[in-house]
Write an enzyme that holds these catalytic residues in place. Structure first.
Site, PDB file in Angstrom:
ATOM      1  N   LYS A  41     -15.325   0.683  30.581  1.00  0.00           N
ATOM      2  CA  LYS A  41     -14.613   1.566  29.451  1.00  0.00           C
ATOM      3  C   LYS A  41     -15.283   1.412  28.221  1.00  0.00           C
ATOM      4  O   LYS A  41     -16.285   0.923  27.848  1.00  0.00           O
ATOM      5  CB  LYS A  41     -13.317   0.677  29.712  1.00  0.00           C
ATOM      6  CG  LYS A  41     -13.562  -0.984  29.140  1.00  0.00           C
ATOM      7  CD  LYS A  41     -12.121  -1.505  29.137  1.00  0.00           C
ATOM      8  CE  LYS A  41     -12.219  -2.965  28.986  1.00  0.00           C
ATOM      9  NZ  LYS A  41     -10.943  -3.571  28.663  1.00  0.00           N
ATOM     10  N   ARG A 139       0.403  -8.837  27.885  1.00  0.00           N
ATOM     11  CA  ARG A 139      -0.194  -7.394  27.849  1.00  0.00           C
ATOM     12  C   ARG A 139       0.219  -6.486  28.953  1.00  0.00           C
ATOM     13  O   ARG A 139       1.614  -6.494  29.125  1.00  0.00           O
ATOM     14  CB  ARG A 139      -1.816  -7.180  27.502  1.00  0.00           C
ATOM     15  CG  ARG A 139      -2.364  -5.996  27.101  1.00  0.00           C
ATOM     16  CD  ARG A 139      -3.478  -5.936  26.587  1.00  0.00           C
ATOM     17  NE  ARG A 139      -4.498  -6.358  27.638  1.00  0.00           N
ATOM     18  CZ  ARG A 139      -5.811  -6.365  27.742  1.00  0.00           C
ATOM     19  NH1 ARG A 139      -6.541  -6.204  26.735  1.00  0.00           N
ATOM     20  NH2 ARG A 139      -6.377  -6.451  28.882  1.00  0.00           N
ATOM     21  N   TYR A 269     -21.901  -4.315  -4.156  1.00  0.00           N
ATOM     22  CA  TYR A 269     -20.573  -4.069  -4.345  1.00  0.00           C
ATOM     23  C   TYR A 269     -19.855  -5.437  -4.820  1.00  0.00           C
ATOM     24  O   TYR A 269     -20.071  -6.435  -3.827  1.00  0.00           O
ATOM     25  CB  TYR A 269     -19.751  -3.527  -3.486  1.00  0.00           C
ATOM     26  CG  TYR A 269     -19.934  -1.851  -3.440  1.00  0.00           C
ATOM     27  CD1 TYR A 269     -19.700  -0.972  -4.670  1.00  0.00           C
ATOM     28  CD2 TYR A 269     -20.249  -1.368  -2.049  1.00  0.00           C
ATOM     29  CE1 TYR A 269     -19.913   0.210  -4.531  1.00  0.00           C
ATOM     30  CE2 TYR A 269     -20.643   0.084  -2.146  1.00  0.00           C
ATOM     31  CZ  TYR A 269     -20.472   1.107  -3.215  1.00  0.00           C
ATOM     32  OH  TYR A 269     -20.885   2.254  -2.967  1.00  0.00           O
ATOM     33  N   MET A 317     -21.585   1.191   3.372  1.00  0.00           N
ATOM     34  CA  MET A 317     -21.581   2.011   4.470  1.00  0.00           C
ATOM     35  C   MET A 317     -22.504   2.369   5.065  1.00  0.00           C
ATOM     36  O   MET A 317     -22.678   2.607   6.298  1.00  0.00           O
ATOM     37  CB  MET A 317     -20.432   3.134   3.928  1.00  0.00           C
ATOM     38  CG  MET A 317     -20.167   4.246   4.970  1.00  0.00           C
ATOM     39  SD  MET A 317     -19.514   5.789   4.397  1.00  0.00           S
ATOM     40  CE  MET A 317     -17.789   5.061   4.162  1.00  0.00           C
TER      41      MET A 317
END
Length: 382
Positions: A41, A139, A269, A317
């Site tokens: 998956k 779940r 930052y 980023m």
């Protein structure tokens, strides 16, 4: 060390030969009666579904497990002879696609009995399903105290065939005691199912971590292998403690710029890091947009020129700042930077990367984004 084209800014290298060797090693450590359920998956944990599934098919996986029908469709394009188990719930709008892609759904409630039974009626023969029992994950699956009724309903339906029953361990990699409790609860639940024959119905509960508590004999006839086939593990005391596995995945970027800044300069930052000396910095061509999590800010390391170099300041980023002062003038733009993998005698494993970043290994694999090209080493396993 990767030999990627120089134009690539960030890439993941997938060693398919190691993947196939891992499958063979796991196979050799498993009792022959256990079916190998390959979990592919999330694009084969970020490794790339087509290439990985093709190798696993060639290597002898018995069946595959995916999260949803889109993944089942992609897998069915690769091969038609393998059973596919869906580990997540199927939306009512997707029911007809189960027939198209010959995928086996998980049953957690009575409404699914009726829905999937209608599919069996449409195809003119019983439709295969797996029943899931919730033993403490909270779940998917029906709560264990209510499972007998759902089991009876599946058996009573003329257009359903119970192919398997399974559960999922919530803490298999960290809590053996609770895993044993879940396993015992699952076994007791199954013992209350009249007429259940483990030789006819596939019973499975274990993933790579759960095999730490796997009984040497009993009703279990399948194991779901995820992390281990990708080279993470094994668990020393597990059924697969003797399986030698090799890393399949490595993650690299390049140095885009090298610069010097004075003592006292603040970095990135938020000014979360201040230089304590005149420093030489390498600006890497990858950031959180590629899969370098911000949790590595001021705590992670990368390999450059075969040495460990600290990440300084906040990961951004598209770029990550690394202190390479100790390497002197050795670092130049274009230099290889390894976030996961080996350079010389040094190695950063997926497990170490996950600990530094506060993630789990699954998250590391899946967090490497689509803009990071996957390069495949296609040597044949021996």
């Amino acid at each position: 060390m990767s030999r990627a084209p120089e134009k690539l800014r960030a890439w993941a290298e997938i060693d398919l030969g190691s993947l196939e060797r891992n499958l063979a090693s796991i196979r050799a450590a498993l009792p022959p009666y256990l079916k190998y359920i390959a979990v592919v998956k999330a694009d084969a944990y970020g490794h790339g579904m087509p290439a990985v599934a093709t190798r696993l098919m060639r290597g002898g996986a018995d069946m595959f497990a995916v999260a949803n029908l889109a993944e089942a469709a992609a897998l069915r394009e690769i091969g038609t002879g393998w059973p596919i188990l869906l580990l997540s719930a199927v939306l009512p709008s997707e029911d007809r696609d189960l027939l198209t892609y010959q995928a086996t759904p998980t049953v957690s409630g009575y409404d699914e009995v009726e829905r999937f039974g209608r599919l069996g009626e449409l195809q003119g023969r019983p439709f295969k399903v797996h029943l899931k029992v919730d033993t403490g994950m909270g779940r998917l699956g029906i709560w264990h105290e209510e499972a007998r009724g759902l089991y009876d309903a599946i058996l009573a339906h003329p257009f359903l065939a119970l192919e398997g029953i399974y559960t999922h361990f919530s803490s298999a990699d960290v809590d053996n005691v609770y895993t044993v409790e879940q396993r015992d609860l699952f076994v007791r639940t199954l013992q209350g199912f009249p007429g259940l024959d483990p030789r006819q119905v596939l019973i499975h509960a274990d993933n790579s971590g759960g095999l730490e508590t796997f009984p040497r004999s009993g009703i279990f006839r399948g194991v779901r292998i995820g992390l281990l086939q990708y080279g993470v593990g094994p668990y020393p005391r597990s059924l697969l403690g003797s399986a030698k596995v090799y890393p399949v995945f490595s993650f690299h970027a390049r140095v885009g710029l090298v610069k010097e800044l004075p003592n006292g300069a603040s970095i990135s930052y938020g000014r979360s890091y201040t230089l304590k000396r005149r420093s030489r910095l390498a600006i890497l061509t990858a950031g959180y947009g590629d899969g370098v999590p911000t949790t590595l800010s001021n705590r992670g390391v990368v390999l450059i020129c075969g040495q460990r170099c600290p990440i300084v300041g906040r990961v951004t980023m598209d770029q990550t700042i690394v202190d390479v002062t100790e390497l002197g003038d050795a670092v130049r733009p274009g230099e290889l930077a390894t976030l996961v993998g080996t350079q010389g005698e040094e190695r950063i494993t997926v497990v170490e990367f996950s600990r530094m970043s506060g993630q789990v290994p699954w998250e590391v694999f899946c967090g490497v984004t689509k803009r990071v090209e996957r390069l495949y080493k296609t040597d044949t396993a021996v």
